[in-house]
Design a protein around this motif. Structure first.
Motif, short mmCIF file in Angstrom:
data_model
loop_
_atom_site.label_atom_id
_atom_site.label_comp_id
_atom_site.label_asym_id
_atom_site.label_seq_id
_atom_site.Cartn_x
_atom_site.Cartn_y
_atom_site.Cartn_z
N TYR A 83 26.49 7.71 -74.97
CA TYR A 83 26.85 8.51 -75.03
C TYR A 83 25.13 9.58 -74.55
O TYR A 83 24.63 9.08 -76.04
CB TYR A 83 27.55 9.86 -76.26
N SER A 84 24.96 10.64 -74.51
CA SER A 84 24.44 11.32 -74.77
C SER A 84 23.64 12.35 -75.64
O SER A 84 24.26 11.87 -76.97
CB SER A 84 24.58 12.94 -73.71
N SER A 85 22.59 11.50 -75.77
CA SER A 85 22.03 12.02 -76.97
C SER A 85 21.73 12.21 -78.14
O SER A 85 22.26 12.23 -79.60
CB SER A 85 21.73 13.88 -76.91
N GLY A 139 20.57 9.72 -79.39
CA GLY A 139 19.19 8.78 -80.25
C GLY A 139 19.07 7.58 -79.68
O GLY A 139 18.10 6.97 -80.29
N LYS A 140 19.41 6.80 -78.73
CA LYS A 140 19.40 5.54 -77.65
C LYS A 140 17.92 5.41 -77.50
O LYS A 140 17.03 4.35 -77.82
CB LYS A 140 19.93 5.56 -76.63
N SER A 141 16.70 6.77 -77.16
CA SER A 141 15.63 6.21 -76.12
C SER A 141 15.43 5.68 -77.63
O SER A 141 14.35 5.27 -78.13
CB SER A 141 14.81 7.62 -75.98
N SER A 170 16.38 4.56 -68.81
CA SER A 170 17.19 5.03 -67.71
C SER A 170 16.88 6.36 -67.05
O SER A 170 17.56 6.10 -65.89
CB SER A 170 17.43 3.47 -67.28
N GLY A 171 17.92 7.00 -68.54
CA GLY A 171 17.76 7.88 -68.33
C GLY A 171 16.92 9.01 -67.22
O GLY A 171 16.56 9.95 -66.45
N ALA A 172 15.84 8.61 -67.88
CA ALA A 172 14.08 9.15 -67.38
C ALA A 172 13.80 9.58 -65.71
O ALA A 172 13.51 10.17 -64.84
CB ALA A 172 13.58 9.15 -68.23
N VAL A 219 24.24 14.29 -60.47
CA VAL A 219 23.23 13.66 -59.11
C VAL A 219 23.09 11.84 -59.74
O VAL A 219 23.82 11.54 -58.53
CB VAL A 219 21.79 13.96 -59.65
N ALA A 220 23.57 11.34 -60.79
CA ALA A 220 24.13 10.31 -61.51
C ALA A 220 24.79 9.77 -61.04
O ALA A 220 25.53 8.65 -61.09
CB ALA A 220 23.68 10.61 -63.03
N ALA A 221 26.20 10.63 -60.27
CA ALA A 221 27.25 10.08 -60.22
C ALA A 221 27.24 9.57 -58.48
O ALA A 221 28.13 9.33 -57.80
CB ALA A 221 28.58 11.46 -60.27
N ARG A 241 20.49 17.39 -83.12
CA ARG A 241 19.37 16.59 -83.15
C ARG A 241 19.02 17.47 -81.46
O ARG A 241 17.87 16.93 -82.09
CB ARG A 241 19.61 15.47 -83.15
N ARG A 242 19.44 17.31 -80.90
CA ARG A 242 19.36 18.04 -78.85
C ARG A 242 18.46 18.63 -79.43
O ARG A 242 17.51 19.43 -78.98
CB ARG A 242 19.71 17.63 -78.26
N PHE A 243 19.06 20.08 -80.14
CA PHE A 243 18.40 21.56 -80.32
C PHE A 243 17.34 21.56 -81.22
O PHE A 243 16.72 22.14 -81.11
CB PHE A 243 19.78 21.98 -81.82
N THR A 290 34.24 9.51 -66.56
CA THR A 290 35.10 9.59 -66.23
C THR A 290 34.41 9.31 -64.54
O THR A 290 35.46 9.42 -63.40
CB THR A 290 35.36 10.83 -65.93
N ARG A 291 33.40 8.72 -64.17
CA ARG A 291 32.55 8.45 -62.57
C ARG A 291 33.64 7.54 -62.05
O ARG A 291 33.50 6.57 -62.80
CB ARG A 291 31.33 9.07 -62.11
N THR A 292 33.63 7.50 -60.60
CA THR A 292 33.29 6.35 -60.19
C THR A 292 32.67 4.93 -59.88
O THR A 292 33.00 3.97 -60.67
CB THR A 292 34.60 6.35 -58.58
O1 CDP Z 1 19.24 11.91 -73.57
P1 CDP Z 1 20.06 11.70 -73.11
O2 CDP Z 1 21.03 10.60 -73.41
O3 CDP Z 1 20.82 12.86 -72.90
O4 CDP Z 1 20.57 11.48 -71.67
P2 CDP Z 1 19.53 10.61 -70.50
O5 CDP Z 1 19.53 8.92 -71.31
O6 CDP Z 1 17.90 11.39 -70.25
O7 CDP Z 1 20.19 10.25 -69.75
C1 CDP Z 1 20.39 11.79 -69.04
C2 CDP Z 1 22.13 11.64 -67.83
O8 CDP Z 1 21.18 10.49 -66.66
C3 CDP Z 1 23.41 11.72 -68.23
O9 CDP Z 1 23.75 11.90 -68.75
C4 CDP Z 1 23.73 10.32 -67.12
O10 CDP Z 1 24.67 10.78 -66.22
C5 CDP Z 1 22.58 9.39 -66.44
N1 CDP Z 1 22.88 8.42 -66.68
C6 CDP Z 1 23.62 7.43 -65.97
O11 CDP Z 1 24.53 8.00 -65.16
N2 CDP Z 1 22.93 6.09 -66.80
C7 CDP Z 1 21.53 5.74 -66.93
N3 CDP Z 1 22.00 3.96 -66.57
C8 CDP Z 1 21.45 6.45 -67.23
C9 CDP Z 1 21.39 8.27 -67.23
#
Ligand code: CDP
Length: 236
Positions: free
Chosen positions: A16-18, A20-22, A39-41, A111-113, A165-167, A195-197
């Motif tokens: 999930y978003s935020s 702390g994966k990165s 990859s999110g970047a 955009v990622a969808a 954490r993000r805040f 939920t995206r396809t």
């Molecule tokens: O850092 P945070 O967890 O907030 O998000 P991110 O890793 O920077 O990714 C931003 C957005 O990119 C995500 O909410 C996804 O919509 C999209 N994403 C994706 O679709 N597929 C990936 N492999 C990575 C990110």
């Protein structure tokens, strides 16, 4: 540890978003002397490019123009000598800071969808992992980008904890932020991502779950490193 350095595997971290994966992915990569790719970047950089060109307007994306624009987008990573981070470049411009802004976060899941965007980026991500020795984090790394990854981790944490954490992270960077807005953005993105396809966010069948709601960074790091060690030793 020399075993770990010599035997290169692919580590896929989704979730999930935020959550702390990165951060943890970067630390693991540093420890193992692996390449780290956020990859999110890459999705954020493409989104920034679209926003700048006026291709993402409220709720609507100009699809034909967007395909044309993708051909002109070049994404690369380069180590920042000051921070030691792998900064992202959009057509030669360092956009590491700009892509983290809320304005980009608010459009990125939309955009990622888009299938064309995903095809464009997934091909580049697979190329980066060709010689293994890579830690990549995202949403579809264990399911689509590297389905054969030796280690797949699915990370999660309670939404208010992630928002907090993000805040704090954004506040430290002196970004004008509001907790409620961040929480809303996180839950919205989770929903769109799940939920995206096209390659929805889901746990790969063979991924291990890491709920870090009540874990320190150090504990997460040790937890993952332990999994890496087991894989490397089992295969030897
Ligand atoms: O850092 P945070 O967890 O907030 O998000 P991110 O890793 O920077 O990714 C931003 C957005 O990119 C995500 O909410 C996804 O919509 C999209 N994403 C994706 O679709 N597929 C990936 N492999 C990575 C990110």
């Amino acid at each position: 540890m020399s075993d770990l350095v010599e035997k290169k595997i692919i580590i896929a971290i989704d979730g999930y978003s935020s959550c702390g994966k990165s951060t943890v992915a970067r630390e693991i990569a540093r420890k193992l002397n692996y390449l780290f790719i956020d990859s999110g970047a890459m999705y954020r950089a493409v989104t920034l490019s679209f926003i700048r060109s006026g291709l993402v307007l409220d709720g609507e994306v100009d699809r034909p123009a967007l395909k044309e624009q993708l051909r002109r987008i070049h994404i690369s990573f380069q180590t920042n000598q000051e921070t030691r981070h792998n900064d992202i470049f959009l057509n030669g411009e360092n956009v590491e800071q700009e892509i983290r802004q809320l304005a980009v976060a608010q459009k990125v899941s939309q955009v990622a969808a888009i299938a064309e965007v995903r095809q464009f980026l997934v091909a580049q991500q697979q190329e980066m992992g060709q010689s293994k020795g890579i830690v990549m984090d995202g949403r579809d790394i264990g399911t689509v980008v590297f389905p054969g990854a030796e280690l797949k981790i699915f990370m999660t944490a309670e939404a208010p904890i992630r928002a907090q954490r993000r805040f704090e992270e954004m506040k430290a960077k002196k970004e004008p932020v509001n907790f409620e807005e961040i929480l809303q953005n996180i839950t919205d993105r989770d929903r769109v991502d799940e939920t995206r396809t096209e390659s929805p966010l889901r746990k790969a069948a063979d991924a291990v779950v890491l709920d870090n709601s009540h874990m320190t960074r150090e504990e997460q790091f040790i937890w993952i490193l332990d999994k890496v060690k087991k894989i490397v030793t089992d295969e030897d």
